[in-house]
Design an enzyme around this catalytic site. Structure first.
Site, PDB file in Angstrom:
ATOM      1  N   GLU A  53      60.909  85.228  59.687  1.00  0.00           N
ATOM      2  CA  GLU A  53      62.039  84.394  59.250  1.00  0.00           C
ATOM      3  C   GLU A  53      62.976  85.148  58.310  1.00  0.00           C
ATOM      4  O   GLU A  53      63.522  84.578  57.366  1.00  0.00           O
ATOM      5  CB  GLU A  53      61.549  83.094  58.611  1.00  0.00           C
ATOM      6  CG  GLU A  53      60.910  82.148  59.613  1.00  0.00           C
ATOM      7  CD  GLU A  53      60.839  80.702  59.134  1.00  0.00           C
ATOM      8  OE1 GLU A  53      61.575  80.356  58.191  1.00  0.00           O
ATOM      9  OE2 GLU A  53      60.052  79.937  59.704  1.00  0.00           O
ATOM     10  N   HIS A 326      56.261  79.503  52.336  1.00  0.00           N
ATOM     11  CA  HIS A 326      54.957  80.120  52.549  1.00  0.00           C
ATOM     12  C   HIS A 326      54.674  81.063  51.386  1.00  0.00           C
ATOM     13  O   HIS A 326      55.599  81.527  50.707  1.00  0.00           O
ATOM     14  CB  HIS A 326      54.928  80.938  53.845  1.00  0.00           C
ATOM     15  CG  HIS A 326      54.895  80.111  55.089  1.00  0.00           C
ATOM     16  ND1 HIS A 326      53.871  80.162  56.005  1.00  0.00           N
ATOM     17  CD2 HIS A 326      55.770  79.207  55.597  1.00  0.00           C
ATOM     18  CE1 HIS A 326      54.118  79.338  57.007  1.00  0.00           C
ATOM     19  NE2 HIS A 326      55.276  78.740  56.775  1.00  0.00           N
TER      20      HIS A 326
END
Length: 477
Positions: A53, A326
């Site tokens: 990402e 995350h």
């Protein structure tokens, strides 16, 4: 910093999902700039980093500028319409690189999810550990399709299984070449799930976290399988140190309630104590290691897991938010000396210095192949119904459009003609879209399913033949 000419005895590896969605992620530039700074100051110094990402060149270049003194080599991988979001950074030169797109990769109709549009796949890099070294590591960085429903009701389960199979094939091939294998990424699966077992079984790789923490959780405390273990609800601190939870934990500000996030945006720092119960945290990010115990390699070229931890838990120094939704997973690998010691620890977490042993690459049970074949059959039937439905819509919309155009000739009022024209145009557009999806996309998906089915059937036949041969040898003895 120039790359060393000698092969290292330790290897520091990081995998991190950065939450770098352009136009969507809050404070994207500030957060990814801070991620670059954290990597540059990390201890131990990272030597191989896999990012997910990281969607924009701007953010990638920001990280590269800040880490170039320790990670002088890097590759940003291009894929899909908006890019795959994958990047690999390395202390040593990248000798070969490729981007392998998954054949089953979501659906274009789910544009609000975006998996199909970003062209998810595997970023592959071949790195020689030292200029004159014969030691090669093959790095595979990926981000599997997200689960949007709970298994087994997840409509994308077949996609994620196919993706797990494809990266497992790539890692297995690298292991058979005698190279050290690193599988990094956000795999969107919990430990010991079906996809997890498929990867570890077929690719002969080990989940580095479970090597060091074999009793760690197999999902969030709310998951049914984890509840059956009867371990209660862990604290946030325990989830980080023992369960390796990288996602959905209470310590991550992106998992706060909307009301709490609004306060966070206004500058009110939301502090969560490490003793707080953490029922939703789970591990989706992995470092897989394998291949380094190839029988033809000298014993001093074999690697084991020395240490592993969850990292990037700090918040942005000025904004106060977590650097991503995350946390990172960070491992230190050490070169093994004694092949006789290559055995997985079954003791309690943190005991000894566990390593991993070689596992037969055909260790998947026959029932595993049967489950996949059944999954393919079910999903194929679903897609055939979808194609029939969409192509039927295409045919009906064409008939309606022609009928409306014809009716305009006898229209008694201008506004009636306008309504007929509007209906015809909208119907024609919707029908064309359904026709393209049914005729092109679903047709392509069905052919990919046929390829996947053949591969599984073939692998099953090979496994059955090997087992028959093994049984015959046992009977002879």
């Amino acid at each position: 910093m120039p790359a060393s000419s000698e092969a290292p005895t330790t290897l520091n590896v990081i995998s991190y999902n950065c939450l770098g969605l352009k136009y969507i992620s809050h404070y994207r530039r500030e957060r990814l700039a801070e991620i670059g700074r954290k990597l540059a100051l990390a201890s131990p110094v990272p030597e191989v980093v896999g990012l997910q990402e990281c969607w924009t060149q701007e953010d990638y270049q920001s990280i590269r500028r800040q880490t170039k003194h320790i990670l002088p080599y890097g590759k940003y991988y291009y894929s899909g319409i908006f890019g795959g979001g994958l990047a690999i950074l390395s202390k040593w030169p990248i000798e070969e690189s490729s981007m392998v797109r998954y054949s089953l990769n979501g659906r274009p109709t789910a544009f609000f999810r975006g998996d199909w549009f970003v062209g998810k796949g595997v970023a592959c890099a071949r790195i020689r550990l030292g200029l004159r070294s014969e030691e090669v590591v093959e790095v595979f960085c990926t981000h599997l399709h997200a689960p949007y429903e709970s298994e087994p009701n997840d409509s994308y389960l077949c996609h994620r299984t196919a993706q797990a199979w494809e990266i497992a094939k790539l890692m297995r091939g690298a292991a058979e070449r005698g190279h050290l294998v690193l599988g990094l990424g956000d795999f969107n699966m919990v430990p010991l799930s079906f996809a997890h077992q498929l990867i570890t079984g077929y690719a002969s790789v080990r989940d580095a976290w479970r090597v060091m923490h074999p009793q760690s959780s197999i999902g969030s405390a709310n998951d049914e399988l984890e509840r059956k273990r009867g371990r209660g609800i862990p604290t946030a601190r325990y989830n980080l140190s023992e369960n390796g939870a990288t996602c959905d934990g209470v310590l991550n500000t992106w998992r706060l309630s909307k009301e709490q996030q609004k306060k966070q945006y206004k500058g009110e720092n939301m502090i969560v104590d490490g003793t707080t119960q953490d029922p939703r945290a789970k591990r989706l990010d992995y470092i897989f290691i394998g291949g380094s115990d190839h029988p033809h390699l000298p014993s001093n070229n074999r690697w084991h897991v020395q240490d592993i931890k969850v990292g990037m838990t700090e918040r942005h120094p000025s904004i106060g938010c977590s650097l991503s939704d995350h946390f990172s997973v960070e491992a230190t690998l050490s070169r093994g000396e004694n092949p006789a010691e290559l055995a997985i620890s079954t003791g309690p977490a943190g005991s000894g210095n566990p390593t991993f042993q070689h596992v037969d690459i055909d260790s998947l049970s026959i029932s595993t192949y049967d489950i996949i074949l059944s999954m393919i059959e079910t999903y194929t039937l679903r897609e055939r119904h979808q194609r029939h439905f969409r192509l039927s819509n295409f045919g009906i919309s064409m008939v309606v459009a022609i009928g409306c155009f014809t009716a305009i000739w006898w229209s008694p009022r201008p506004f009636v003609a306008f309504l007929l024209m509007l209906l015809s145009t909208l119907g024609f557009g919707a029908g064309m879209l359904d026709g393209l999806i049914g005729g092109l996309f679903i047709g392509s998906e069905l052919r990919a399913l046929k390829e996947f089915e053949w591969e599984i059937q073939n692998a099953k036949a090979v496994a059955e033949e090997q087992r028959r041969g093994d049984q015959e040898n046992v009977n002879k003895v």
